[in-house]
Each structure stands twice: as structure tokens, then as C-alpha cells.
Design a protein around this motif. Structure first.
Motif, PDB file in Angstrom:
ATOM      1  N   SER A  38       0.869  -0.973  -0.335  1.00  0.00           N
ATOM      2  CA  SER A  38       0.034  -0.010   0.067  1.00  0.00           C
ATOM      3  C   SER A  38       0.854   0.940  -0.138  1.00  0.00           C
ATOM      4  O   SER A  38       0.677   2.130  -0.371  1.00  0.00           O
ATOM      5  CB  SER A  38      -1.172  -0.240   1.564  1.00  0.00           C
ATOM      6  OG  SER A  38      -0.121  -0.431   2.288  1.00  0.00           O
TER       7      SER A  38
ATOM      8  N   LEU B  57       2.904   1.128  -3.584  1.00  0.00           N
ATOM      9  CA  LEU B  57       1.813   1.977  -4.846  1.00  0.00           C
ATOM     10  C   LEU B  57       1.787   3.237  -4.538  1.00  0.00           C
ATOM     11  O   LEU B  57       1.659   4.074  -5.280  1.00  0.00           O
ATOM     12  CB  LEU B  57       0.449   1.384  -4.629  1.00  0.00           C
ATOM     13  CG  LEU B  57       0.950  -0.168  -5.082  1.00  0.00           C
ATOM     14  CD1 LEU B  57      -0.557  -0.821  -5.183  1.00  0.00           C
ATOM     15  CD2 LEU B  57       1.779  -0.170  -6.358  1.00  0.00           C
TER      16      LEU B  57
ATOM     17  N   THR C 225      -7.772   4.710  -5.668  1.00  0.00           N
ATOM     18  CA  THR C 225      -6.620   3.862  -6.655  1.00  0.00           C
ATOM     19  C   THR C 225      -6.259   2.346  -6.004  1.00  0.00           C
ATOM     20  O   THR C 225      -6.122   1.463  -6.032  1.00  0.00           O
ATOM     21  CB  THR C 225      -6.112   4.477  -7.838  1.00  0.00           C
ATOM     22  OG1 THR C 225      -6.674   5.334  -8.538  1.00  0.00           O
ATOM     23  CG2 THR C 225      -5.257   3.270  -8.647  1.00  0.00           C
TER      24      THR C 225
ATOM     25  N   SER D  60      -8.325   0.200  -3.903  1.00  0.00           N
ATOM     26  CA  SER D  60      -9.590  -0.895  -5.103  1.00  0.00           C
ATOM     27  C   SER D  60      -8.399  -2.086  -5.280  1.00  0.00           C
ATOM     28  O   SER D  60      -8.548  -3.019  -4.897  1.00  0.00           O
ATOM     29  CB  SER D  60     -10.038  -0.396  -6.656  1.00  0.00           C
ATOM     30  OG  SER D  60     -10.340   0.813  -5.864  1.00  0.00           O
ATOM     31  N   LEU D  61      -7.140  -1.834  -5.720  1.00  0.00           N
ATOM     32  CA  LEU D  61      -5.939  -3.151  -6.019  1.00  0.00           C
ATOM     33  C   LEU D  61      -5.941  -3.745  -4.506  1.00  0.00           C
ATOM     34  O   LEU D  61      -5.985  -5.146  -4.826  1.00  0.00           O
ATOM     35  CB  LEU D  61      -4.859  -2.174  -6.068  1.00  0.00           C
ATOM     36  CG  LEU D  61      -4.405  -1.305  -7.661  1.00  0.00           C
ATOM     37  CD1 LEU D  61      -3.211  -0.679  -7.836  1.00  0.00           C
ATOM     38  CD2 LEU D  61      -5.280  -2.344  -8.540  1.00  0.00           C
TER      39      LEU D  61
ATOM     40  N   GLY E 213      -6.751  -7.478  -3.933  1.00  0.00           N
ATOM     41  CA  GLY E 213      -5.702  -8.193  -3.868  1.00  0.00           C
ATOM     42  C   GLY E 213      -6.394  -9.496  -2.355  1.00  0.00           C
ATOM     43  O   GLY E 213      -6.345 -10.806  -2.480  1.00  0.00           O
TER      44      GLY E 213
END
Length: 575
Positions: free
Chosen positions: A164, A167, A407, A410-411, A415
Motif C-alpha cells: 500500500s 503503490l 486507486t 481498490s487494488l 488482492g
């Protein structure tokens, strides 16, 4: 002389001793005996008023959730969605609309609703205590059962934290560097709720610079600014002799609800339990009394002048209110079960009926409320009140940083839903319900329940993981782990002497990439407990933590409604 006592003055000023979060056990004596008592009574009246407004907000939230739940129940084929999330979005949209129509909406919120909302947010974590206690229902004594769970919990926690942050940091750096149209670098100022005075005087703003412009920042702790009472340079003020009666009076003024809860517990709850065998009044009042007591002790540890800063942080972190309230409630259940010849499993059922106040309204209170239902109602009301916090930080969240947060959340949600149960099953977590609980590993309870119901996952294990993650994050942030990681892992490389000063200035403040990344990491992995801690420490990362927590929960619910994905997840764990 026998009636005299020496009471040290707290580290905070006397004007802030009457903290609305929880009463402090150490209260400084009045500096002026003629003016201090009236001021303290005024503070007490102000706190009572804030508490009354907070109760009003909670009641409105329950009514709103009941109405939304009724609408969602009209068509039973529709996907279940948390009414608290819909209500939170409705509150946010309503206040945004009012802000556009009525110029005084902002001032009304800050003058009348901000403190009550903060008070409700402070106490919403009581909703974790009973679900955390429910882990006693499971058989987690075998090392071959609990070992894989701990291993998977640690592994997924480390992976989600690193992923997290990694990213969010470069993505927000790209957002800051993107210089075209409405996404120009000056948008960082448009998205930050800073005043013109703060823009003109950089000293009023955050000293943290973006890693896109500078790599030599020394003072970063995952977006958390330690409170004044916990800073290493803090020193205790000289002590003042004050009579024991005055000290007791000041302590009572600082802890009115704590005294009230214990009084009601002993005078109402206990007699009803002994004479009429009613479990709910005693368990509910005792839950609130223990919760306020642990908060008061924790607050006293944070501000104690007799402890070193490291010891204050360590002890206050270990004395987590959710953990110790759950443990003391477990002791109460064991004692009551022994006296009434009831097993622990039967005692646990007296604390929870999965019937919060909003659901009870729809069912005309056909099922009696329990202590766990009342606590869950407060948690749901706190989530709804986060709509007010989103309104407070609306300019900040409706910016590039908000896109970054959504974003990344959400990823991570995708996962967790797709790979979390598979990893747990591969590591030997059994039965399938416990492996499926990792699909909502860090999703706060109110947002994770629909996912857990869809997957038939273990709710008590999920609650334990959420609570333990919050405790670990609180202690880690307080002990400076974030500052250490930032200094040794992020601040690498040299300073760019040719950096544009204007760009450097505009990347300071709330939309700083590291502040955004820190908020995302805490919100995704520590959920409501970590977010509440950031708000308590007045961190600039707090709104991003709240947004990422909500985005993670919402997107987890959305992904859990995709039929093919759910079928694949269930098939991967053999369910």
C-alpha cells in the motif's frame, strides 16, 4: 498537613485539562482560586452539551440507517450493502450541498458539530470489544490451528503494509508532477484546506517536504505528529500543594461519565442481575464503565510526568482500551458463569444478538438489545459521522490525493478478496471459514460483515485480526517505527539543488506524497482503530486514512458481489 497532597501539574495547559476524549487521572490545581472553579464548571457544561449533541447525532444516524435498511430490504434479491456506508455518503453529500447553498454551513459545522463528532469518533471503537471477545467461541488452543493463522496474519500484514505504501507514494508523486490543465501543481494548494495566512507564512504549515523534491527530511513518522504530552522535550511543571478534597473535586469534574457509569452499574445493573436475573443491564453498564476506565487510565499514562516519553508511549500502547475492556469483560463472564453455573459459551450469547439499534427499529424491538448490540450501534453511528469528517476535509479529499487513495485501496481490496483466502488455505488455515476471513483481513467490522456473510467466513477471527492490527499500528507509530522506516528506507539519495522552490512549497502540507502514502497504509491495515489514533494525534494523514479505510471496505464489498470471482474464491479453498 494530613489533608494536604502534592499534585503535579500535567504537561498540557490548564485550559486543556478537561479533555473531551476521556478524563485524566492527574488534574492540575487551579492557578486562581477565584476564577478557576467557574471556568471548570463552564468546561463541564460545554462537555455535557457536546455529549448531548453526540447522542443526538448517534440517534439520527440510527434512524437514517433504519430507513436505508428498510429501502434495501424491499427487494431481497438486491445485494446486501452496509446501511452505515450509504448513510455516511448521504451525510457527506448533504453537507456538501448545504455548503454550496448556505455560506454559513462551514462555520455551523465547526462551531456546533465538530467537537461532538470527534467525541463520537473517539468512543466508536467500543464496538470492537464484543466481537473481539467472541473469539473465545472458537477452538484456538491447538498450536497446529493457531500457528498457520498467526503466520498468515503476519505475512499478509507485512505485504499489505509495504504494498500500500509503495503503490501510493510513487502514484502521488506522479500526481504532484503532472502539470497539465486542471491537474497543475497548484492544485495541491486548491486541495488543501489551508488559509491565506498559512500560505504567506510557511512556518504555520507542515515542515515535511515531498520525496519528489527532497530526500533529507528527518522528522517523519508515518504522518503522525506526536502529541505535546508525548514529546521527548516535555518537562513537568512545578508541583502545587492542594487539598485532597480539591483534588477529588477536580478529578470528578474531569470524569463525570466515568463516575456516572460506575454508579449506575452498582446501583441499577447489579441489583437487577441479582434480584431479577437480568444479564443485559449489568453487562451493558459494566461495558461502558470499563471502557471509560481504561480510556482514563490510558490517558493518564500518556500524560504522566513520572514516566519517560518511551515508557509513556509503550505503556499507553499496551494498555489498549479495546483489548483490556475485552479482557475484563471476559473475567466478568467467567465469574458470572461460575456463580450462575453457566458455561462460557452460554454467557457469550448474552452479550450479542446481532441486532443493533437500527435493525431493532425495523423489527419493533422484537428481539431485546444486548451489550454487544449497543456497542455495535455506537460503532455504526461513528462510521456515519465520518461523513462529517469527510465534509471537513472535502477539498483535500476531492483532489488528486483522493484519486490516489481510491486507486490503491481498490487494488488492495481486489488482492485481499482474490488471494487472501487462497494464501491462508495454502498455509494450512482451516476450516474454510477461517481461511475465507482473510478476504476482509483489515476491513472494519461494519463494512466487512456483508463480505463475511457472503463468504460464510469466521467473523470472530476477522474481528481479532482487525483489533490486533490496530493495536500493533498504534504502538508502532507511537514508538517511532514509522520515523525509522522513513529515514532509512525512503530518504535515500541526495537533495536536488535545482528543485523549483515554487514546486517545493506547493508539495508541502496535507497532499504531500508521504503524508498521503502514510494515511493509505494506516487506513488499509489498521482500519478504524488506526484512523481514530491519527485523529487523536491530529495527524495530517488522518483524512486519507479514513478515506482509504472506507474505500477498502466499499471496494471489498463490491468485489465480493462479483459472482465468478466469489465462486473461484470458494472453490480455491474447497468450500
Amino acid at each position: 498537613m494530613a489533608s494536604q497532597a502534592t499534585v503535579p501539574t500535567p504537561l498540557a495547559s490548564t485550559s486543556t485539562v478537561m479533555n473531551t476524549d476521556s478524563g485524566r487521572l492527574l488534574v492540575s490545581p487551579p492557578q486562581n482560586s477565584e476564577t478557576a472553579p467557574p471556568r471548570r464548571y463552564q468546561e463541564l457544561l460545554s462537555r455535557v452539551l457536546d455529549g448531548g449533541i453526540a447522542v443526538g447525532i448517534a440517534v439520527v444516524a440510527q434512524l437514517l440507517m433504519a430507513g436505508i435498511q428498510g429501502v434495501l430490504n424491499v427487494n431481497s434479491n438486491k445485494v446486501e450493502f452496509p446501511p452505515s456506508v450509504v448513510a455516511m455518503a448521504a451525510i457527506f453529500g448533504l453537507f456538501c450541498a448545504c455548503g454550496c447553498i448556505f455560506p454559513g454551513a462551514e462555520d455551523f459545522y465547526r462551531n456546533h458539530l465538530k467537537r461532538p463528532a470527534d467525541l463520537l469518533n473517539r468512543h466508536m471503537s467500543i464496538g470492537f470489544t464484543i466481537p473481539f471477545l467472541m473469539i473465545c467461541k472458537g477452538s484456538l488452543t491447538d498450536v497446529w490451528v493457531i500457528g498457520p493463522i498467526i503466520g498468515c496474519f503476519v505475512l499478509t500484514g507485512l505485504f499489505n503494509t509495504v504494498l500500500s505504501y509503495v503503490l501510493a507514494l510513487p502514484l502521488q508523486c506522479l500526481m504532484v508532477r503532472w502539470d497539465s490543465g486542471s491537474w497543475s501543481s497548484s492544485d495541491i494548494e486548491k486541495g488543501s484546506p489551508t488559509t491565506e495566512k498559512e500560505r504567506q507564512n510557511p512556518k504555520l504549515r507542515s515542515p515535511v517536504k515531498s520525496v519528489c523534491d527532497s530526500m533529507d527530511t528527518e522528522d517523519f513518522s508515518l504522518g503522525v505528529t506526536p502529541p505535546q504530552s508525548m514529546t521527548p522535550d516535555s518537562k513537568a511543571s512545578p508541583t502545587h500543594p492542594v487539598s485532597f478534597s480539591t483534588s477529588a473535586k477536580l478529578w470528578c469534574l474531569a470524569n463525570p461519565m466515568l463516575l456516572l457509569m460506575w454508579t449506575l452499574t452498582l446501583t441499577i445493573g447489579l441489583p437487577l442481575r441479582v434480584c431479577l436475573a437480568l444479564d443485559t443491564p449489568l453487562s451493558t453498564l459494566l461495558l461502558f464503565a470499563l471502557w471509560l476506565s481504561t480510556l482514563a487510565i490510558q490517558s493518564s499514562l500518556k500524560t504522566s510526568p513520572y514516566l519517560r516519553p518511551f515508557a509513556r508511549t509503550l505503556l499507553s500502547g499496551l494498555f489498549n482500551a479495546v483489548l483490556w475492556t475485552s479482557l475484563t469483560m471476559a473475567a466478568y463472564l467467567l465469574l458470572d458463569g461460575h456463580l450462575s453455573s453457566r458455561p462460557l459459551q452460554a454467557m457469550l450469547t448474552t452479550l450479542e444478538s446481532h441486532n443493533p439499534f437500527s435493525s431493532a427499529l425495523l423489527n419493533s424491538f422484537s428481539v431485546p438489545l444486548t451489550a454487544g448490540d449497543v456497542a455495535l450501534s455506537i460503532l455504526n453511528a461513528g462510521l456515519v459521522s465520518w461523513g462529517l469528517k469527510l465534509y471537513e476535509y472535502r477539498l483535500q479529499l476531492l483532489s488528486r490525493a483522493g484519486l490516489t487513495v481510491f486507486t490503491v485501496s481498490s487494488l488492495i481490496a481486489l488482492g485481499n478478496v482474490s488471494c487472501g483466502p487462497l494464501l491462508a488455505h495454502t498455509m494450512g488455515v482451516a476450516p474454510q471459514g477461517r481461511a475465507l476471513a482473510f478476504a476482509a483481513r483489515s476491513v472494519t467490522l461494519a463494512l466487512g460483515n456483508p463480505v463475511l456473510d457472503t463468504l460464510s467466513a469466521d467473523k470472530s477471527l476477522n474481528a481479532a485480526m482487525v483489533v490486533i492490527s490496530g493495536i500493533v499500528y498504534q504502538m508502532s507509530l507511537g514508538l517511532g517505527v514509522g520515523r525509522f522506516l522513513e529515514k532509512h528506507l525512503v530518504n535515500i539519495g541526495g537533495r536536488d539543488d535545482h528543485t523549483n522552490d515554487t514546486t517545493t512549497a506547493t508539495t508541502k502540507g496535507e497532499n504531500d506524497p508521504r503524508t498521503v502514502a502514510a494515511g493509505v497504509a494506516v487506513g488499509i491495515n489498521a482500519a478504524a482503530m488506526g484512523t481514530a489514533y491519527l485523529y487523536e494525534t491530529k495527524s495530517e494523514a488522518a483524512p486519507y486514512s479514513a478515506l482509504s479505510m472506507m474505500a477498502l471496505g466499499i471496494m471489498t464489498v463490491v468485489f465480493s458481489t462479483i459472482g465468478p470471482l466469489v465462486s473461484w474464491v470458494l472453490g480455491s479453498v474447497g468450500a
